[in-house]
Design a protein around this motif. Structure first.
Motif, PDB file in Angstrom:
ATOM      1  N   ASN A 264       0.848  -1.173   0.000  1.00  0.00           N
ATOM      2  CA  ASN A 264       0.000   0.000   0.000  1.00  0.00           C
ATOM      3  C   ASN A 264       0.897   1.241   0.000  1.00  0.00           C
ATOM      4  N   TYR A 265       0.592   2.231  -0.857  1.00  0.00           N
ATOM      5  CA  TYR A 265       1.461   3.406  -0.954  1.00  0.00           C
ATOM      6  C   TYR A 265       1.135   4.490   0.088  1.00  0.00           C
ATOM      7  N   PHE A 266       0.057   4.315   0.834  1.00  0.00           N
ATOM      8  CA  PHE A 266      -0.353   5.366   1.777  1.00  0.00           C
ATOM      9  C   PHE A 266       0.770   5.657   2.786  1.00  0.00           C
ATOM     10  N   SER A 267       1.146   6.920   2.888  1.00  0.00           N
ATOM     11  CA  SER A 267       2.265   7.321   3.753  1.00  0.00           C
ATOM     12  C   SER A 267       2.053   6.903   5.207  1.00  0.00           C
ATOM     13  N   GLY A 268       0.803   6.877   5.653  1.00  0.00           N
ATOM     14  CA  GLY A 268       0.496   6.514   7.034  1.00  0.00           C
ATOM     15  C   GLY A 268       0.735   5.041   7.331  1.00  0.00           C
ATOM     16  N   PHE A 269       0.870   4.208   6.288  1.00  0.00           N
ATOM     17  CA  PHE A 269       1.233   2.799   6.488  1.00  0.00           C
ATOM     18  C   PHE A 269       2.711   2.572   6.144  1.00  0.00           C
ATOM     19  N   VAL A 270       3.273   3.533   5.406  1.00  0.00           N
ATOM     20  CA  VAL A 270       4.667   3.400   4.954  1.00  0.00           C
ATOM     21  C   VAL A 270       5.628   3.939   6.018  1.00  0.00           C
ATOM     22  N   SER A 271       5.295   5.118   6.586  1.00  0.00           N
ATOM     23  CA  SER A 271       6.245   5.822   7.459  1.00  0.00           C
ATOM     24  C   SER A 271       5.696   5.997   8.870  1.00  0.00           C
ATOM     25  N   GLN A 272       6.464   5.565   9.853  1.00  0.00           N
ATOM     26  CA  GLN A 272       6.062   5.704  11.262  1.00  0.00           C
ATOM     27  C   GLN A 272       5.912   7.189  11.628  1.00  0.00           C
ATOM     28  N   ALA A 273       6.842   8.030  11.139  1.00  0.00           N
ATOM     29  CA  ALA A 273       6.808   9.462  11.485  1.00  0.00           C
ATOM     30  C   ALA A 273       5.535  10.107  10.932  1.00  0.00           C
ATOM     31  N   TYR A 274       5.165   9.748   9.689  1.00  0.00           N
ATOM     32  CA  TYR A 274       3.951  10.285   9.073  1.00  0.00           C
ATOM     33  C   TYR A 274       2.723   9.828   9.866  1.00  0.00           C
ATOM     34  N   LYS A 275       2.722   8.554  10.233  1.00  0.00           N
ATOM     35  CA  LYS A 275       1.594   7.990  10.973  1.00  0.00           C
ATOM     36  C   LYS A 275       1.422   8.704  12.315  1.00  0.00           C
ATOM     37  N   ASP A 276       2.553   8.920  13.013  1.00  0.00           N
ATOM     38  CA  ASP A 276       2.494   9.585  14.319  1.00  0.00           C
ATOM     39  C   ASP A 276       1.972  11.023  14.193  1.00  0.00           C
ATOM     40  N   ALA A 277       2.432  11.720  13.151  1.00  0.00           N
ATOM     41  CA  ALA A 277       1.985  13.105  12.937  1.00  0.00           C
ATOM     42  C   ALA A 277       0.492  13.148  12.628  1.00  0.00           C
ATOM     43  N   ALA A 278       0.026  12.185  11.837  1.00  0.00           N
ATOM     44  CA  ALA A 278      -1.396  12.125  11.475  1.00  0.00           C
ATOM     45  C   ALA A 278      -2.243  11.855  12.716  1.00  0.00           C
ATOM     46  N   LYS A 279      -1.745  10.964  13.573  1.00  0.00           N
ATOM     47  CA  LYS A 279      -2.479  10.609  14.789  1.00  0.00           C
ATOM     48  C   LYS A 279      -2.619  11.830  15.699  1.00  0.00           C
ATOM     49  N   ALA A 280      -1.535  12.610  15.792  1.00  0.00           N
ATOM     50  CA  ALA A 280      -1.528  13.776  16.674  1.00  0.00           C
ATOM     51  C   ALA A 280      -2.583  14.805  16.273  1.00  0.00           C
ATOM     52  N   GLN A 281      -2.839  14.929  14.979  1.00  0.00           N
ATOM     53  CA  GLN A 281      -3.797  15.958  14.546  1.00  0.00           C
ATOM     54  C   GLN A 281      -5.211  15.403  14.312  1.00  0.00           C
ATOM     55  N   GLN A 282      -5.391  14.099  14.587  1.00  0.00           N
ATOM     56  CA  GLN A 282      -6.685  13.470  14.298  1.00  0.00           C
ATOM     57  C   GLN A 282      -7.882  14.134  15.000  1.00  0.00           C
ATOM     58  N   VAL A 352      -6.787   6.965  -0.288  1.00  0.00           N
ATOM     59  CA  VAL A 352      -6.191   7.386   0.972  1.00  0.00           C
ATOM     60  C   VAL A 352      -6.447   8.867   1.203  1.00  0.00           C
ATOM     61  N   SER A 353      -6.908   9.143   2.429  1.00  0.00           N
ATOM     62  CA  SER A 353      -7.128  10.544   2.779  1.00  0.00           C
ATOM     63  C   SER A 353      -5.817  11.099   3.296  1.00  0.00           C
ATOM     64  N   GLY A 354      -4.854  11.170   2.434  1.00  0.00           N
ATOM     65  CA  GLY A 354      -3.542  11.650   2.848  1.00  0.00           C
ATOM     66  C   GLY A 354      -2.580  11.466   1.711  1.00  0.00           C
ATOM     67  N   GLN A 355      -1.343  11.842   1.973  1.00  0.00           N
ATOM     68  CA  GLN A 355      -0.369  11.860   0.895  1.00  0.00           C
ATOM     69  C   GLN A 355       0.248  10.497   0.638  1.00  0.00           C
ATOM     70  N   LEU A 356       0.694  10.334  -0.589  1.00  0.00           N
ATOM     71  CA  LEU A 356       1.505   9.189  -0.965  1.00  0.00           C
ATOM     72  C   LEU A 356       2.962   9.653  -0.880  1.00  0.00           C
ATOM     73  N   PRO A 357       3.912   8.707  -0.890  1.00  0.00           N
ATOM     74  CA  PRO A 357       5.322   9.132  -0.801  1.00  0.00           C
ATOM     75  C   PRO A 357       5.704  10.113  -1.917  1.00  0.00           C
ATOM     76  N   GLU A 358       6.746  10.853  -1.659  1.00  0.00           N
ATOM     77  CA  GLU A 358       7.228  11.882  -2.583  1.00  0.00           C
ATOM     78  C   GLU A 358       7.424  11.338  -3.995  1.00  0.00           C
TER      79      GLU A 358
END
Ligand SMILES: [Zn+2]
Length: 424
Positions: A264-282, A352-358
């Motif tokens: 899955n290309y969704f950044s929230g499943f790819v990157s821990q840092a992205y996932k943590d940032a998304a969780k913080a603003q949920q 995905v309601s969010g970004q894909l990798p660069e």
């Protein structure tokens, strides 16, 4: 003449010229197992011939990236369409067929591995369908069979919502939701068996860990994870532990060549840092969605999943996108843990309601994945497996198992079917 004096010895092996990314792609059938574009077809009146306009998938990008086949996701949002799951499912199925009818010279609707190969030979893009979420069958095996008859070739047993017969990773910790004892009820086992018998791939993306393991015990055919990543690299319940990755590789029984995990290309499943940032603003995102819903209600307007998606995206756009190399790390990891024959692509484009990798915005960017794999030393043969060969192998095996089961002709259903009224 120089060549007359330097005949290569017959035993000398000539080193073949290394294939370029473009050459590999030309010789591969690129298959993606998950795109949510049907939501756009139905809700936004989007056509595949249109410019992307904020989306990920259209004909132009498909041709640029040499994408050979897409499994369009038939996903019914469970709260908005409560009481109308079958209707919404049928409308989404219809929307895929309408797109095929609109562009007959470019798209071919297919339902078999041979169909994918035929479309590739005739330079057409193959459109297939998978249902995302077992709630679409409304606890009815006959409905499941009819979806198969309409061309659906995989079903994700659950989306983020548990059904009466299988549990989801999305609500497994929610004590207010009833869950099964063992991951699948008796009816759930019948669903898996009937999918095996029909030749519909069993997709374990989204299910709870217990449902995952129970399904693997039950399924006679290898399973797929149509859009999931490695939990060792990003700790999301939607991702799979190393043990689960190995279990997919060994799924389908002793004679099976095993299943496939499509990243899955969704950044929230790819990157821990992205996932943590998304969780913080949920909490902030949830409030914005609730406010917009209220506003739409007050104005007598419908609030669609695509409206919600726009709000989610506006917040996710604030988080920096992870580099593409992090997605390649997931492929690498799955290859190391499960083997080269068990990884593929499951973009989750338009889902995905969010970004894909660069640098990864549409199928036109698939060549970047090919190039990255080449740079990491993967052979042309291995890259072809990842780009689609593995999925094609699993699809063929699922059909072979289906033929065996139909020939066995043994009693199929272990439990009374709830024809009369929905199970509660
Ligand atoms: Zn999904």
């Amino acid at each position: 003449m120089l060549c007359a004096q330097t005949h290569p010895k017959p035993t000398t092996k000539m080193t073949p010229k290394k294939m370029t990314a473009a050459e590999i792609e030309k010789s591969a059938i690129i298959i993606d197992t998950h795109a949510d574009t049907p939501q756009r077809f139905v809700d936004d009146h989007f056509n595949l011939g249109d410019p992307l306009n904020g989306g990920n998938l259209n004909l132009d990008s498909i041709h640029k990236g040499n994408l050979g086949a897409e499994f369009f996701s038939i996903w019914v949002e469970p709260s908005i369409y409560k009481g109308q799951y079958a209707r919404r499912t049928l409308e989404l199925i219809d929307s895929v067929k309408q797109q095929v009818a609109k562009y007959p010279n470019q798209i071919m609707f297919v339902t078999t591995p041979e169909g994918i190969e035929y479309a590739h030979r005739t330079h057409k893009f193959a459109a297939l369908m998978g249902i995302e979420g077992g709630h679409s069958i409304e606890n009815s095996i006959p409905l499941l069979r009819q979806y198969y008859a309409l061309g659906v070739r995989y079903m994700t047993l659950t989306w983020s919502n548990s059904t009466d017969w299988a549990d989801s990773s999305g609500d497994i910790d929610d004590k207010t939701i009833p869950h099964t004892k063992e991951g699948l009820t008796e009816f759930g086992k019948d669903v898996v068996y009937e999918m095996n018998r029909l030749g519909m791939m069993v997709d374990i993306s989204h299910v709870s860990d217990r449902t995952f393991y129970r399904t693997l015990v039950i399924s006679r055919a290898p399973v797929i994870a149509s859009h999931s990543d490695a939990r060792a690299l990003c700790d999301a319940p939607r991702n799979m532990t190393d043990d689960m990755l190995r279990a997919v590789a060994h799924s389908g029984g002793a004679d099976s060549k095993g299943g496939v995990i499509d990243v899955n290309y969704f950044s929230g499943f790819v990157s821990q840092a992205y996932k943590d940032a998304a969780k913080a603003q949920q909490p902030e995102v949830d409030k914005a969605v609730a406010d917009a819903k209220e506003k739409a209600k007050a104005e007598g307007r419908e609030f669609t999943p695509s409206d919600e998606d726009k709000i989610q995206r506006s917040y996710m756009d604030r988080i920096p996108r992870p580099p593409l190399s992090m997605l390649i790390d997931h492929i690498d990891h799955i290859v190391k843990v499960a083997g080269i024959d068990h990884v593929g692509l499951g973009s989750d484009f338009d889902g995905v309601s969010g970004q894909l990798p660069e640098g990864l915005d549409s199928p036109a960017d698939i060549p970047k994945i090919t190039q990255a794999l080449l740079d990491r030393g993967y052979s042309a043969e291995d890259i072809r497996k990842i780009l689609g060969g593995n999925l094609l192998r699993v699809f063929k095996e699922v059909e072979a198992v289906s033929k065996q089961l139909q020939a066995e002709d043994r009693p199929r259903i272990t439990e009374k079917q709830p024809f009369d009224k929905p199970q509660k």
